[in-house]
Design a protein around this motif. Sequence first.
Motif, short mmCIF file in Angstrom:
data_model
loop_
_atom_site.label_atom_id
_atom_site.label_comp_id
_atom_site.label_asym_id
_atom_site.label_seq_id
_atom_site.Cartn_x
_atom_site.Cartn_y
_atom_site.Cartn_z
N SER A 256 -42.86 94.28 19.98
CA SER A 256 -42.16 93.80 21.17
C SER A 256 -41.68 94.98 22.00
N GLU A 257 -41.46 94.71 23.28
CA GLU A 257 -40.98 95.74 24.18
C GLU A 257 -39.62 96.26 23.74
N ALA A 258 -38.77 95.35 23.26
CA ALA A 258 -37.43 95.76 22.83
C ALA A 258 -37.49 96.76 21.69
N THR A 259 -38.31 96.47 20.68
CA THR A 259 -38.42 97.38 19.54
C THR A 259 -39.04 98.71 19.94
N ARG A 260 -40.02 98.68 20.81
CA ARG A 260 -40.63 99.95 21.25
C ARG A 260 -39.61 100.81 21.99
N ASN A 342 -35.82 102.16 -4.97
CA ASN A 342 -35.89 102.70 -6.34
C ASN A 342 -35.49 104.17 -6.39
N SER A 343 -35.54 104.84 -5.23
CA SER A 343 -35.19 106.26 -5.18
C SER A 343 -33.78 106.51 -4.64
N GLY A 344 -33.00 105.45 -4.53
CA GLY A 344 -31.61 105.62 -4.14
C GLY A 344 -31.29 105.43 -2.68
N TYR A 345 -32.26 104.95 -1.90
CA TYR A 345 -31.98 104.63 -0.51
C TYR A 345 -31.30 103.26 -0.48
N ASN A 346 -29.99 103.24 -0.20
CA ASN A 346 -29.24 101.99 -0.20
C ASN A 346 -29.07 101.39 1.19
N ARG A 347 -29.76 101.98 2.17
CA ARG A 347 -29.70 101.45 3.53
C ARG A 347 -31.13 101.24 4.03
N ILE A 348 -31.49 99.98 4.23
CA ILE A 348 -32.84 99.63 4.70
C ILE A 348 -32.70 98.82 5.98
N ILE A 349 -33.33 99.29 7.04
CA ILE A 349 -33.30 98.62 8.35
C ILE A 349 -34.73 98.27 8.72
N GLU A 372 -20.73 91.34 8.85
CA GLU A 372 -20.58 91.46 10.30
C GLU A 372 -21.92 91.73 10.97
N SER A 373 -21.97 91.45 12.27
CA SER A 373 -23.20 91.63 13.03
C SER A 373 -23.21 92.97 13.77
N ILE A 374 -24.37 93.60 13.79
CA ILE A 374 -24.56 94.84 14.54
C ILE A 374 -24.89 94.51 15.99
N ALA A 375 -25.65 93.45 16.18
CA ALA A 375 -25.99 92.91 17.49
C ALA A 375 -26.02 91.39 17.33
N PRO A 376 -25.95 90.64 18.42
CA PRO A 376 -26.00 89.18 18.28
C PRO A 376 -27.23 88.73 17.50
N GLY A 377 -26.99 88.02 16.41
CA GLY A 377 -28.08 87.51 15.59
C GLY A 377 -28.61 88.49 14.56
N VAL A 378 -27.96 89.64 14.42
CA VAL A 378 -28.44 90.65 13.47
C VAL A 378 -27.29 91.11 12.58
N PRO A 379 -27.08 90.43 11.44
CA PRO A 379 -25.95 90.78 10.57
C PRO A 379 -26.31 91.84 9.54
N ILE A 380 -25.28 92.44 8.97
CA ILE A 380 -25.45 93.27 7.77
C ILE A 380 -25.54 92.32 6.59
N PHE A 398 -34.73 91.46 19.49
CA PHE A 398 -33.28 91.53 19.51
C PHE A 398 -32.77 92.97 19.61
N GLY A 399 -31.57 93.11 20.16
CA GLY A 399 -30.90 94.40 20.16
C GLY A 399 -31.14 95.22 21.42
N GLU A 400 -30.13 96.05 21.75
CA GLU A 400 -30.26 96.98 22.86
C GLU A 400 -31.07 98.20 22.42
N SER A 401 -31.34 99.10 23.38
CA SER A 401 -32.22 100.23 23.09
C SER A 401 -31.64 101.18 22.05
N ASP A 402 -30.31 101.17 21.87
CA ASP A 402 -29.70 102.07 20.89
C ASP A 402 -29.48 101.38 19.54
N PHE A 403 -30.21 100.29 19.30
CA PHE A 403 -29.95 99.48 18.10
C PHE A 403 -30.03 100.28 16.81
N PHE A 404 -31.08 101.05 16.62
CA PHE A 404 -31.25 101.80 15.36
C PHE A 404 -30.10 102.80 15.17
N ILE A 405 -29.66 103.41 16.24
CA ILE A 405 -28.57 104.38 16.15
C ILE A 405 -27.28 103.67 15.75
#
Length: 411
Positions: A256-260, A342-349, A372-380, A398-405
């Motif tokens: 999607s354009e948003a994710t790109r 399995n290698s200890g990465y406890n944060r997966i997005i 809680e939600s990071i963006a509307p419709g996207v919870p932790i 979903f999400g604004e352009s700075d979503f990953f950050i």
Amino acid sequence: MRFGCIADDFTGGSDIASFFVKGGLSTVLYNGVPEANEDPKADVCVIALKTRTQETKTAVKDSLEAISWLKKKGAQQFYVKYCSTFDSTPEGNIGPICDAVMKVLDVPYTILCPALPVNGRTVKSGNLYVNGVPLHESPMKNHPLTPMWDSDIVELMGTQSTFPSMKLSRSINKEELENYIENVTKETDASHFYLVPDHDKDKDAEKIIQLFGDLKLITGGSGLAEPLAKMHNESVQTGISGKSKSPALILAGSCSEATRNQILEYQLSGGESYFMDPNKLLSGEDSVENIWNVIKENKGKSILVYSSDTPKNVKKIQEQGIESVAEKLENATADLAERAVNSGYNRIIVAGGETSGAVTKRLGYSGYHIGESIAPGVPIMIPTHDIQTRIVLKSGNFGESDFFIRALSSI
């Protein structure tokens, strides 16, 4: 359990779960129909299926199995959640699923309400818009799996459903509704039917819930979940909070354009990234092993691995066979997520519905606390049996352009 909800994919499930939580109801999300002995101690239980792109008969069968499980667990009302950009294909699954659920629950009518104004999805005069643009003129017209060819919901359902659909006047009120329903029943001579209310502002959701919040069955996007929850809010939501200090793996499969735009913003911010080229995976020039070595060489820092590309390039790749390309990418993404956890990465997005489904299936978590939600419709999301791990799954659009950050700073 107050509400039992089925969603057409995992990101759709986490999307609506987040709004039930925002409305004040404790919510548990399951990946597929749980075991018979599972006991969801929550106001809302959401079951994420894979019905958005499944073969129709299988999609209907899975939906009815989930509804049956929810009934046995005591759900009082039911919600069929589908994508806020609907499905324009005549072979789409929304109509057959809603028809089947309406019959099995023995309800004469329900509503079709895919809107989510906070994310730019609105319905006006029965037509669905994306950021003010008719659905079939929006970037969604080029969706690789469910291209959007029309924006009139009544017309869309006309090719999918065996029951009539009609647009509901914005002016109708609670006092007029009973007579209106009675007249529709007489005029259509139909055992079941759908109503399409307008929903182009957040406040419209409150009126829709005033009119239809007591229905045994509601169908739509996630735009009605928060006011519906507030209508029945009898509990205090207590979630599991706290951030993880582990590195994060970001996996993006949505085109999607948003994710790109989110990928570009992340790269411009200095974030490490790696393009998982579908052609190289298919030819053997690249491999999961090689990509994992790149991740390890990043020395415990967060990294984005993406296969997202423009619709034009995706179409070229799909000429080699859409199933083989999609399966290869999904398996590779799932392999990377599994190795990371399995290698200890406890944060997966994860970005993208199909990608998220592949990742969650591989990780094997059956249930999640919704935070809680990071963006509307996207919870932790916190796995019920692994509360150290934080997972964020977002629909491609979903999400604004700075979503990953923002996601990295939130979990």
